[in-house]
Motif scaffolding. Structure first.
Motif, mmCIF file in Angstrom:
data_model
loop_
_atom_site.group_PDB
_atom_site.id
_atom_site.type_symbol
_atom_site.label_atom_id
_atom_site.label_comp_id
_atom_site.label_asym_id
_atom_site.label_seq_id
_atom_site.Cartn_x
_atom_site.Cartn_y
_atom_site.Cartn_z
ATOM 1 N N TYR A 52 10.569 -2.270 0.707
ATOM 2 C CA TYR A 52 9.509 -2.115 1.820
ATOM 3 C C TYR A 52 9.403 -3.431 2.650
ATOM 4 O O TYR A 52 9.544 -4.328 2.202
ATOM 5 N N LEU A 53 9.794 -3.466 3.924
ATOM 6 C CA LEU A 53 9.426 -4.564 4.736
ATOM 7 C C LEU A 53 8.155 -4.964 4.980
ATOM 8 O O LEU A 53 7.614 -5.886 4.933
ATOM 9 N N ASN A 54 7.252 -3.994 4.841
ATOM 10 C CA ASN A 54 5.873 -3.895 5.045
ATOM 11 C C ASN A 54 5.322 -2.787 4.538
ATOM 12 O O ASN A 54 6.144 -1.687 4.019
ATOM 13 N N LYS A 57 0.903 -1.060 -0.137
ATOM 14 C CA LYS A 57 -0.138 0.209 -0.080
ATOM 15 C C LYS A 57 0.969 1.153 0.022
ATOM 16 O O LYS A 57 1.888 1.350 0.768
ATOM 17 N N ARG A 58 0.570 2.452 -0.620
ATOM 18 C CA ARG A 58 1.201 3.675 -1.071
ATOM 19 C C ARG A 58 0.598 4.505 0.010
ATOM 20 O O ARG A 58 -0.661 4.600 -0.035
ATOM 21 N N HIS A 59 1.403 5.170 0.877
ATOM 22 C CA HIS A 59 0.867 6.275 1.731
ATOM 23 C C HIS A 59 1.484 7.659 1.264
ATOM 24 O O HIS A 59 2.410 7.717 0.764
ATOM 25 N N ILE A 70 8.660 2.009 -9.230
ATOM 26 C CA ILE A 70 8.025 0.986 -8.399
ATOM 27 C C ILE A 70 7.760 -0.281 -8.880
ATOM 28 O O ILE A 70 7.189 -0.237 -10.140
ATOM 29 N N HIS A 71 8.253 -1.331 -8.241
ATOM 30 C CA HIS A 71 7.999 -2.630 -8.558
ATOM 31 C C HIS A 71 7.791 -3.619 -7.370
ATOM 32 O O HIS A 71 8.798 -3.949 -6.737
ATOM 33 N N GLY A 72 6.535 -3.874 -6.825
ATOM 34 C CA GLY A 72 6.257 -4.535 -6.003
ATOM 35 C C GLY A 72 7.012 -3.814 -4.677
ATOM 36 O O GLY A 72 6.446 -2.810 -4.264
ATOM 37 N N ASN A 112 5.900 5.200 7.068
ATOM 38 C CA ASN A 112 4.856 5.558 6.315
ATOM 39 C C ASN A 112 3.456 6.147 6.910
ATOM 40 O O ASN A 112 2.973 4.972 7.733
ATOM 41 N N LEU A 113 3.068 7.103 6.744
ATOM 42 C CA LEU A 113 1.636 7.604 7.478
ATOM 43 C C LEU A 113 0.586 7.254 6.812
ATOM 44 O O LEU A 113 0.610 7.497 5.570
#
Length: 243
Positions: free
Chosen positions: A188-190, A42-44, A130-132, A242-243
Motif C-alpha cells: 500500500y502506497l497509502n 486503513k482497510r476499505h 497482512i502486515h502493515g 480503495n473506496l
C-alpha cells in the motif's frame, strides 16, 4: 511469516537506502523504510484494480489476462488474516465490413462480420495475510472467455463448380474456461492506492469449432477439444484504488 512480509517491501527499502546513502545516512534511511512498511493502513471495503501489465504486453493472446478486477474485502480481520471476493466481467462485441473499390474487387474479398461476441468473466476468492503496508494473498479463480462469431464472404468461389461464385458463411466458436490457483504480493502506497503482482497456475479446457455453408448449403464442420495446465509467472500487475 513476518520476515516474509518484509521481503515484499524490499524495493521500497532499497530506494530509501539508496537515498540515505546519497545523503550519508544509510542507517536512518533503513530505519525510516522499516517504519514505513510496518505502518498500518486503513482497510476499505471495495477495491478497484486495473491490470497495468497490459502496458507491458504480459503473456500472449491465449492467456487472456483480466483487464480489471473488483474486490470486496472482508470488513474485519482475524488477527492479521482477511479475505476477499474477486469479480470481473468484460463484454466485447464488434463487427466490420471490408469493401474494396469496384474496379479492384477480387473474388471473395468483400467480407462482413455479422457479429463477434467475446465476453470474459472471472469470479474467485482470496485469502490474505497482512502486515502493515504489505500483504501476501492467494486463492482460486474460476474464469473463461466465450467467443461466438459469424463471418460472411460475398462473391466467394464455389467449392463445387469452377468459375461460379456465391455467398460463403462461417460460424465460429471458441470457448475456454479455466480454474486458476494464484499467489501474489501487495504494498500500500497509502490507504487508497496500492500496487500488486500475482502469478497463476491455470487448469483450462477449450472447445473450438466451426461450420461453413455456401449459398445456405452445408460444406463442412470441425470440432477440437483440448485441456491444458499452464503456469503464468506474471499474470496480473494491479494498480488499485480503495473506496
Amino acid at each position: 511469516m513476518r520476515k516474509i512480509m518484509h521481503v515484499i517491501g524490499c524495493g521500497a527499502s532499497a530506494l530509501f537506502w539508496a537515498v540515505g546513502m546519497a545523503r550519508g545516512q544509510p542507517h536512518d534511511a533503513v530505519t525510516k523504510a522499516k517504519e514505513y512498511i510496518d505502518q498500518d493502513v486503513k482497510r476499505h471495503r471495495w477495491e478497484l484494480n486495473v491490470n497495468a501489465g497490459n502496458l507491458f504486453k504480459l503473456g500472449y493472446s491465449g492467456t487472456y489476462q483480466y483487464p480489471y478486477l473488483v474486490k470486496w474485502n472482508s470488513r474485519r480481520l482475524k488477527g492479521n488474516h482477511g479475505h476477499a471476493w474477486r469479480i470481473a466481467v468484460s463484454p466485447q462485441l464488434g463487427n466490420h465490413d471490408t469493401v474494396p473499390a469496384d474496379d479492384t474487387l477480387p473474388q471473395g474479398s468483400r467480407v462482413f462480420n455479422d457479429y463477434n461476441f467475446k465476453p470474459l468473466f472471472a469470479i474467485g476468492h482470496e485469502w490474505q495475510r497482512i502486515h502493515g503496508r504489505t500483504m501476501l494473498f492467494g486463492g482460486i479463480d474460476f474464469a473463461g472467455v466465450l467467443n461466438w462469431s459469424k463471418g460472411t464472404a460475398y462473391d466467394a468461389p464455389s467449392p463445387w463448380e469452377g468459375g461460379a461464385s456465391g455467398r460463403s458463411v462461417v460460424h465460429y466458436r471458441r470457448h475456454i474456461t479455466w480454474l486458476a490457483s494464484f499467489l501474489g504480493a501487495k504494498i500500500y502506497l497509502n490507504h487508497r492506492v496500492s500496487v500488486s503482482v500475482e502469478s497463476h497456475v491455470q487448469f483450462s479446457r477449450g472447445i473450438e469449432s466451426y461450420r461453413s455453408l455456401f449459398d445456405n448449403e452445408f460444406i463442412a464442420r470441425s470440432k477440437l477439444i483440448w485441456k491444458l495446465v499452464e503456469p503464468v509467472p506474471c499474470y496480473f500487475i494491479g494498480l488499485s484504488y480503495n473506496l
